[in-house]
Write an enzyme that holds these catalytic residues in place. Structure first.
Site, PDB file in Angstrom:
ATOM      1  N   PRO A 244       0.825  -1.204   0.000  1.00  0.00           N
ATOM      2  CA  PRO A 244       0.000   0.000   0.000  1.00  0.00           C
ATOM      3  C   PRO A 244       0.862   1.258   0.000  1.00  0.00           C
ATOM      4  O   PRO A 244       1.974   1.257   0.514  1.00  0.00           O
ATOM      5  CB  PRO A 244      -0.799  -0.108   1.302  1.00  0.00           C
ATOM      6  CG  PRO A 244      -0.365  -1.331   1.992  1.00  0.00           C
ATOM      7  CD  PRO A 244       0.702  -1.998   1.204  1.00  0.00           C
ATOM      8  N   CYS A 245       0.342   2.327  -0.556  1.00  0.00           N
ATOM      9  CA  CYS A 245       1.131   3.554  -0.720  1.00  0.00           C
ATOM     10  C   CYS A 245       0.365   4.780  -0.255  1.00  0.00           C
ATOM     11  O   CYS A 245       0.163   5.722  -1.013  1.00  0.00           O
ATOM     12  CB  CYS A 245       1.546   3.732  -2.167  1.00  0.00           C
ATOM     13  SG  CYS A 245       2.626   2.417  -2.741  1.00  0.00           S
ATOM     14  N   GLN A 246      -0.108   4.783   1.001  1.00  0.00           N
ATOM     15  CA  GLN A 246      -0.734   6.003   1.501  1.00  0.00           C
ATOM     16  C   GLN A 246       0.332   7.045   1.776  1.00  0.00           C
ATOM     17  O   GLN A 246       1.401   6.733   2.276  1.00  0.00           O
ATOM     18  CB  GLN A 246      -1.499   5.739   2.805  1.00  0.00           C
ATOM     19  CG  GLN A 246      -2.672   4.802   2.641  1.00  0.00           C
ATOM     20  CD  GLN A 246      -2.340   3.389   3.028  1.00  0.00           C
ATOM     21  OE1 GLN A 246      -1.218   3.093   3.396  1.00  0.00           O
ATOM     22  NE2 GLN A 246      -3.313   2.512   2.924  1.00  0.00           N
TER      23      GLN A 246
ATOM     24  N   ASN B  75       4.874   4.228   4.495  1.00  0.00           N
ATOM     25  CA  ASN B  75       5.225   3.410   3.354  1.00  0.00           C
ATOM     26  C   ASN B  75       6.461   2.569   3.618  1.00  0.00           C
ATOM     27  O   ASN B  75       7.107   2.081   2.694  1.00  0.00           O
ATOM     28  CB  ASN B  75       5.428   4.281   2.113  1.00  0.00           C
ATOM     29  CG  ASN B  75       4.099   4.737   1.555  1.00  0.00           C
ATOM     30  OD1 ASN B  75       3.100   4.046   1.721  1.00  0.00           O
ATOM     31  ND2 ASN B  75       4.078   5.882   0.920  1.00  0.00           N
TER      32      ASN B  75
END
Length: 538
Positions: free
Chosen positions: A80-82, A99
């Site tokens: 995931p890349c919040q 990240n």
């Protein structure tokens, strides 16, 4: 068969595509969300073969796992890349230390040393403008990697200085710099999170004449109770006394049915607490930096480095990488969905130390929404996630895509949708094919404070003669069936993602919709898998 592990597996769209080729055997997967794990277990592992499920990749011993299976050939997955919340608000393109999951992915590559890896949906790898912050968590590792550079003047991971705006304003009586530098003082000034959430939603709805009365009726007593509980503790500093005073003003306005829109104390509380949470996030992520006040703004100066530089330094010279953005519609998926894919191959597994990246075919047959889901129209849609399977109707005429989706199944599963409110039903009835919320008359837009800013994917009625747009959580987006005035069912959304009917989703209604929306379309994953096998298969 090539032994494969899927990191950040979700419901298993990527794994399914690899499994469908017949060349790859999934021996392990990692997924932290319980319902997604349940779906994955139901559909991907072969019951007669050993399979390891990893709940959390952070700190996991991948070396031992690889030894257990006598080596793992391929690692796949999409971390995931919040983004860092404050950086997102300031649009600085800086990437959060949250990240670190990207770093865990490459740690797994380093420990397993697979013949190849596939990383999906990480567009940050395309550009050097995306950054990691310098952190105590891996500062020493970065320095050690830089020491290996052949030219000390050209470190493998060059750093640059960035300034993050933590607060764009001052607050009378609050020395934000001193508070940011004193974790104990910061903790003392944070109001309970439950109270913060209640007041934050109140602040968001204060100008919404439709939603505000309902929210006040439902939550005023709870907000006042939370304020009383918090203010019952002595205010031992001037700063805390000010927060108490602001909260009491808000409480009095609520009890007296006053105009909350004209209560600046509410805005002060929310903005100040958001600043505190952002400072806390930087502290929790152990960022290395310095606070200052410049032109009335609280600034956090921190060094950062490009994600791509980090990845290249970690992998060293051992892997050759190729990347491309691929549109799922080019690979037989009835959906316009672009994913950035990176394939890495260990150098000693290549004859010429080179390989071509998968390309979109120049000629392909586009599958439309009608071809994907029209055969499901005659089956009744349930409103419950735990709905019965519906046997296929005999003698039904179906197209090529629908027939492919039915292979291995005798029934329709997960054919449920969301119940529709009276207001939503009026919108459903008024929206034409291919149109969305913006096409509605003004009288049907009144529940939105700024209807002109509503996304084009909200209340979208699908055009049956085209592929769909990118499938997200279509329950939240209120997607509408192209022919019927109802919400898209879970199975219809799964068809648009190219999940076959035999694939059964588990969990709550919203979780299942989210699992479908987050997934890599299996047909796209299958094309990627076939290309990987073409490169390294034996």
């Amino acid at each position: 068969m090539l032994k494969t592990i899927d990191l950040f597996a979700g419901a298993g769209g990527l794994s399914l595509g690899f499994k469908q080729t017949g060349y790859f055997r999934l021996v392990a997967a990692a997924e932290i969300k319980e319902y997604a794990r349940e779906t994955y277990r139901r559909n991907i592992p072969n019951p007669e073969e050993e399979f390891v499920f990893i709940e959390n990749v952070v700190g996991y011993d991948f070396k031992s796992l690889s030894r257990h299976f006598d080596g793992i050939d391929v690692v796949i997955g999409g971390p995931p890349c919040q983004g860092f919340s404050n950086a997102n608000r300031q649009k600085t393109n800086l990437i959060s230390m949250n990240n670190a999951l990207v770093k865990e992915y490459f740690r797994a590559i380093k420990e397993i040393r697979p013949r190849a890896f596939v990383m999906e949906n990480v567009s940050m790898l395309k550009s050097s403008i995306h950054r990691f912050y310098d952190s105590l968590i891996d500062h020493d590792l970065i320095e050690k990697l830089n020491e290996t550079s052949a030219d000390p003047a050209k470190p493998l991971i060059p750093m640059r200085e960035d300034k993050i705006v933590m607060s764009s304003r001052n607050y009378d009586g609050f020395d934000l710099k001193a508070i940011a530098e004193n974790q104990e003082q910061l903790d003392a000034l944070l109001i309970p999170y439950a109270l913060f959430q209640l007041l934050n939603v109140l602040n968001k709805n204060k100008n919404n004449e439709k939603r505000l009365p309902t929210y006040l009726q439902k939550h005023t007593r709870e907000m006042c109770r939370e304020i009383d509980d918090y203010c019952a503790n002595d205010a031992d500093t001037a700063e805390k006394e000010t927060i108490h005073r602001w909260l009491q003003v808000v409480k009095n306005v609520l009890l007296e049915n006053g105009d909350i829109k004209e209560t600046p104390e509410l805005q002060d509380i929310i903005e100040l607490q958001k600043t505190f949470h952002t400072i806390n996030e930087a502290h929790d992520n152990q960022l290395i930096g310095k606070y200052s006040v410049e032109k009335g703004e609280l600034i956090f100066t921190v060094k950062s480095y490009a994600v791509i530089d980090y990845v290249n330094a970690i992998l060293g010279n051992e892997y050759i990488q190729r990347g491309a953005t691929l549109n799922a519609v080019c690979f037989g998926v009835p959906q316009e969905r672009k994913r950035h894919i990176v394939i890495g191959v260990r150098r000693d597994c290549l004859e010429n130390e080179s390989f071509d990246m998968l390309q979109e075919p120049k000629k392909y047959d586009t599958v439309t929404v009608e071809e994907a889901i029209s055969d499901l129209m005659e089956y009744d849609v349930s409103l419950e996630a735990e709905c019965a399977e519906i046997p296929y109707a005999e003698g039904q005429k179906i197209g090529e895509y629908a027939a492919a989706m039915r292979v291995g199944s005798t029934s329709v599963k997960n054919h449920f949708a969301t119940a529709t409110t009276e207001r939503a039903q009026k919108r459903f009835d008024a929206i034409g094919k291919g149109k969305n919320f913006q096409s509605l008359p003004d009288e049907l837009k009144t529940t939105y404070s700024k209807p002109e800013r509503t996304q084009k994917t909200i209340y979208l009625r699908l055009d049956p003669q085209k592929p769909s747009g990118t499938v997200v959580n279509v329950r939240k987006s209120m997607w509408i069936h192209p022919e019927k005035s109802r919400a898209i069912s879970l199975r219809e959304a799964a068809r648009l993602q190219s999940f076959p009917d035999r694939f059964e989703f588990k969990g709550s209604k919203d979780s299942q919709y989210q699992q479908v929306g987050n997934a890599v379309p299996p047909l796209l994953a299958k094309a990627i898998a076939e290309h990987v096998y073409k490169i390294i298969g034996v």
